[in-house]
Structures are given as structure tokens and as C-alpha cells.
Scaffold this motif. Structure first.
Motif, PDB file in Angstrom:
ATOM      1  N   VAL A 280     -12.115  -4.445   2.135  1.00 53.81           N
ATOM      2  CA  VAL A 280     -12.009  -2.984   2.204  1.00 53.81           C
ATOM      3  C   VAL A 280     -13.395  -2.363   2.053  1.00 53.81           C
TER       4      VAL A 280
ATOM      5  N   ARG B 156     -15.312   8.661  -3.332  1.00 55.89           N
ATOM      6  CA  ARG B 156     -14.409   7.793  -2.573  1.00 55.89           C
ATOM      7  C   ARG B 156     -14.420   6.383  -3.140  1.00 55.89           C
TER       8      ARG B 156
ATOM      9  N   LEU C 191       0.843  -1.189   0.000  1.00 55.89           N
ATOM     10  CA  LEU C 191       0.000   0.000   0.000  1.00 55.89           C
ATOM     11  C   LEU C 191       0.882   1.245   0.000  1.00 55.89           C
TER      12      LEU C 191
ATOM     13  N   LEU D 127      -5.453   7.683   0.601  1.00 59.55           N
ATOM     14  CA  LEU D 127      -4.761   6.670  -0.191  1.00 59.55           C
ATOM     15  C   LEU D 127      -3.740   7.362  -1.084  1.00 59.55           C
TER      16      LEU D 127
ATOM     17  N   LEU E 226      -7.247   2.922   5.450  1.00 58.76           N
ATOM     18  CA  LEU E 226      -8.367   2.183   4.889  1.00 58.76           C
ATOM     19  C   LEU E 226      -9.277   1.681   6.008  1.00 58.76           C
ATOM     20  N   ASP E 227     -10.569   1.715   5.766  1.00 55.68           N
ATOM     21  CA  ASP E 227     -11.590   1.198   6.668  1.00 55.68           C
ATOM     22  C   ASP E 227     -11.918  -0.227   6.207  1.00 55.68           C
ATOM     23  N   CYS E 228     -11.702  -1.213   7.070  1.00 54.92           N
ATOM     24  CA  CYS E 228     -11.795  -2.607   6.631  1.00 54.92           C
ATOM     25  C   CYS E 228     -12.556  -3.498   7.612  1.00 54.92           C
TER      26      CYS E 228
ATOM     27  N   LEU F 141     -11.968  -5.637  -2.283  1.00 51.16           N
ATOM     28  CA  LEU F 141     -12.910  -4.519  -2.231  1.00 51.16           C
ATOM     29  C   LEU F 141     -14.339  -5.031  -2.120  1.00 51.16           C
TER      30      LEU F 141
ATOM     31  N   LEU G 167     -11.159   4.640  -4.837  1.00 52.42           N
ATOM     32  CA  LEU G 167     -10.641   3.410  -4.234  1.00 52.42           C
ATOM     33  C   LEU G 167     -10.630   2.270  -5.239  1.00 52.42           C
TER      34      LEU G 167
ATOM     35  N   SER H 263      -1.537   5.894   3.771  1.00 49.29           N
ATOM     36  CA  SER H 263      -2.906   5.475   3.478  1.00 49.29           C
ATOM     37  C   SER H 263      -3.634   5.094   4.762  1.00 49.29           C
TER      38      SER H 263
ATOM     39  N   ASP I 293     -14.115   1.136   3.000  1.00 53.61           N
ATOM     40  CA  ASP I 293     -14.079   2.551   2.632  1.00 53.61           C
ATOM     41  C   ASP I 293     -12.638   3.034   2.711  1.00 53.61           C
ATOM     42  N   VAL I 294     -12.423   4.267   2.318  1.00 58.14           N
ATOM     43  CA  VAL I 294     -11.080   4.843   2.317  1.00 58.14           C
ATOM     44  C   VAL I 294     -11.137   6.257   2.881  1.00 58.14           C
TER      45      VAL I 294
END
Length: 354
Positions: free
Chosen positions: A156, A175, A130, A162, A143-145, A200, A179, A141, A158-159
Motif C-alpha cells: 500500500v 494521509r 477492507l 478509507l 487504495l493506491d498500491c 504498508l 492509513l 475505500s 497511499d490512500v
């Protein structure tokens, strides 16, 4: 309020003002976010600069690493409310099927990729490709995971950032586009020696009626039904990424869909209803009561552990104080004897001279 939990924003929750319609609060939230975007037009990289110049606190290997302490920068995951009311403009929303797993956020920065839980405590770290780790070490970065430990896979959701691009104040539609395009262009993000992979999660546009119906009927959602489908998130297309709870992101378990939105679901999802299920509003109320009880119990345990640690520290301090007192007295007595010895020796020397 004495019984107010400080952890309430860590799970799906009802608004504090339950008399206010969600739709009204959504409109107000969108209005506030639009004003916020206009204020930030000349400061688009403010988040980036603050993050990069934030003082890194030296890690203590013996303690848990907290994001707030390490980066000295305020951050929280975005959390949903229960979708208690069908939105007036459902075509302005995305449907997001969510697998069961651990909610977390990933920070790639300074040649390391760290995984933090939703409370901001670091779970573990590894190396990825990343931006911020791998070859693009001068970037970062977030990332919401959702993490599936058994598969070593990050779904993944959301972001926020990045590759040094701050996307926090961009709407959900952009977004998602950014992404997806970055992940599609850089599939080598998954070619790390660590064996962790990034997948994703699909976002389905409510304007595509057939795709929406297909997702509610689809079973299983994932190959060999693993991980299991946990439920559905609902993202407003115009919503920024909010730190904390927002009415612009909703949540429902699969069996609630017919009651709230009027769509039919696969019959298998109906089997997930509890035996004492009455309706979705009653279920939500009971669910939140149980969550509040768990949080209070957890908070009590934390306070108890903190008190024990404090008592140990106080007792240790008393022991040190006693040791200091003994040592100081020893040195005082020893110094006094040395001084007397010096004085006697000096007198004898004078007599000898005389």
C-alpha cells in the motif's frame, strides 16, 4: 499536436515546459492545493456523496470492466515526475522505497474488492475485509498500491478514501498517519479467505538523516530480495493526492541518488546502471524517448484493432441490411398474394350468392 500521446500520464515523465524549474512549479502546485482545500471546507464529503450516488453501469461479462464506465466517476492514480532537481527544502519530504510490481488501485465497495490497473481497467476482484467489503459493506475505500502477483501481496503506497473518509485533499503527512493508524488497528484486513495481504510501504522522513542514509544503504530491502527494489518515490509532506502527474511527487532509480541528492548508496545499486550510462539527465531523456516510442506503437495497435472491429461491424451491418431487404420483400410479396387470394375468394362468394 499530432504526435502527442494520450497515455503520457501513465508513466514517469518530464514536464511539458522544461524551462520552468521544478521548484517553482512545486510552489505553485502547493499554493493551488491550499486554495482548493479552503474551497472544500464546507464540502468535505462531496467526493464521498458523488461516488456513492454515481450510477453503476451494469457489467457485461464479455467485456473489460473500466472504472470510469462502471462508477461514472472521474478518477486517476497520482503519478510522479522525475526528480530532476534537489528540492530546496528536502526536510519537507518523505522518502518512499518502492518494490517492483504492478501499479494499481483497489476499490472496496458494494461487498466486493476490485483491482484496477493504472489505465482504469479491472484486472480481477476478490473479497477482503477492507471498509466497503467484509463487515463494513456500507462504506468504501480506494487504495493506491503496488501488486506483487507471486506473493499475492499489495504494497500500500497511499490512500484516497478509507472507511467513507475522503482523504484526497488532506496533506501527505495526514494521509500517512490515517492509513497507518487504520491498518495497525485493523490487522484483520489481512485475515480474508482470499489469501491476499496488504503491507504498508515505509515512508521515511528526511528530517531523520540516519534513517535516510540507512535506507539508501539497505540491501536487500525485502526478505530474500523479493520483490526487488524498483527505486524511490519522494513525497512532499504538504501535498494533496493529485489525480494525474504532479511535481510534488518525484521518482529516481537507485543509481541516480548520488548525482541528484548527494547521498551515497549501496554499491550493488550502482551495478544497475546501463552499460552506456552517461549521467542521469541523459538517461531520463533516453528513457522518455523509448517510452514515447512504445506508447506510439501501442496506440497504433489499438487503432488497428479498432479499425478491424469497425470493419467487421460495418460488414455485419451490410449483411443484416441485405437480410432485412429480403425479408421485407418476402413479406410484401406474400402479403400481396394473400390480398389477391382474399379478393378472388370474395368475388367467388358473391357469384355464389347471386
Amino acid at each position: 499536436m499530432e504526435n502527442e500521446s494520450e497515455y503520457k500520464d501513465l508513466y514517469k515523465m518530464l514536464p511539458k515546459n522544461r524551462e520552468t524549474r521544478q521548484e517553482d512549479r512545486r510552489k505553485l502546485a502547493l499554493k493551488d492545493q491550499k486554495l482548493e482545500r479552503s474551497k472544500l471546507q464546507d464540502h468535505k464529503r462531496l467526493f464521498l456523496k458523488e461516488f456513492l450516488i454515481a450510477e453503476r453501469v451494469k457489467e457485461d461479462s464479455g467485456k473489460k470492466v473500466l472504472f470510469q464506465n462502471k462508477y461514472n466517476f472521474p478518477f486517476s492514480l497520482q503519478f510522479s515526475e522525475w526528480l530532476k532537481e534537489k528540492p530546496d527544502n528536502l526536510n519537507r519530504w518523505f522518502l518512499v522505497p518502492c518494490p517492483k510490481g504492478q501499479r494499481c488501485f483497489i476499490v472496496a465497495c458494494n461487498n466486493i474488492t476490485e483491482v484496477y490497473n493504472k489505465e482504469g481497467k479491472r484486472i480481477f476482484y476478490f473479497h477482503s475485509k477492507l471498509p466497503g467489503d467484509g463487515v463494513l459493506r456500507n462504506e468504501f475505500s480506494i487504495l493506491d498500491c503496488i501488486f506483487c502477483r507471486e506473493l499475492k501481496r499489495f504494497f500500500v503506497l497511499d490512500v484516497v478514501c478509507l472507511g467513507n473518509y475522503n482523504l484526497q485533499h488532506c496533506d501527505a503527512t495526514f494521509r500517512r498517519f490515517w492509513l497507518k493508524s487504520r491498518l495497525d488497528e485493523n490487522m484483520n484486513y489481512n485475515d480474508s479467505d482470499s489469501s491476499y495481504t496488504f503491507i504498508l510501504i515505509d515512508w521515511v522522513d528526511f528530517e531523520d538523516e540516519e534513517a535516510i542514509k540507512m535506507n539508501f544503504y539497505k540491501y536487500p530491502h525485502y526478505a530474500e530480495n523479493f520483490p526487488l527494489l524498483d527505486g524511490f518515490l519522494f513525497y512532499h509532506k504538504d501535498a494533496s493526492y493529485t489525480f494525474g502527474v504532479t511535481p510534488l511527487v518525484g521518482w529516481l532509480f537507485c543509481f541516480m541518488i548520488p548525482e541528484v541528492l548527494g547521498y551515497e548508496i549501496n554499491a550493488i545499486y550502482s551495478l544497475e546502471k546501463p552499460a552506456d550510462y552517461v549521467n542521469y539527465l541523459f538517461y531520463i531523456n533516453e528513457f522518455d524517448k523509448n517510452q514515447d516510442k512504445k506508447i506510439r506503437e501501442r496506440r497504433s495497435i489499438i487503432k488497428s484493432e479498432f479499425k478491424e472491429e469497425t470493419d467487421v461491424l460495418e460488414e455485419t451491418e451490410k449483411i443484416f441490411e441485405k437480410e432485412r431487404f429480403v425479408l421485407e420483400n418476402y413479406y410484401d410479396i406474400h402479403s400481396s398474394e394473400k390480398q389477391k387470394h382474399f379478393e378472388y375468394t370474395e368475388v367467388d362468394s358473391i357469384h355464389m350468392i347471386e
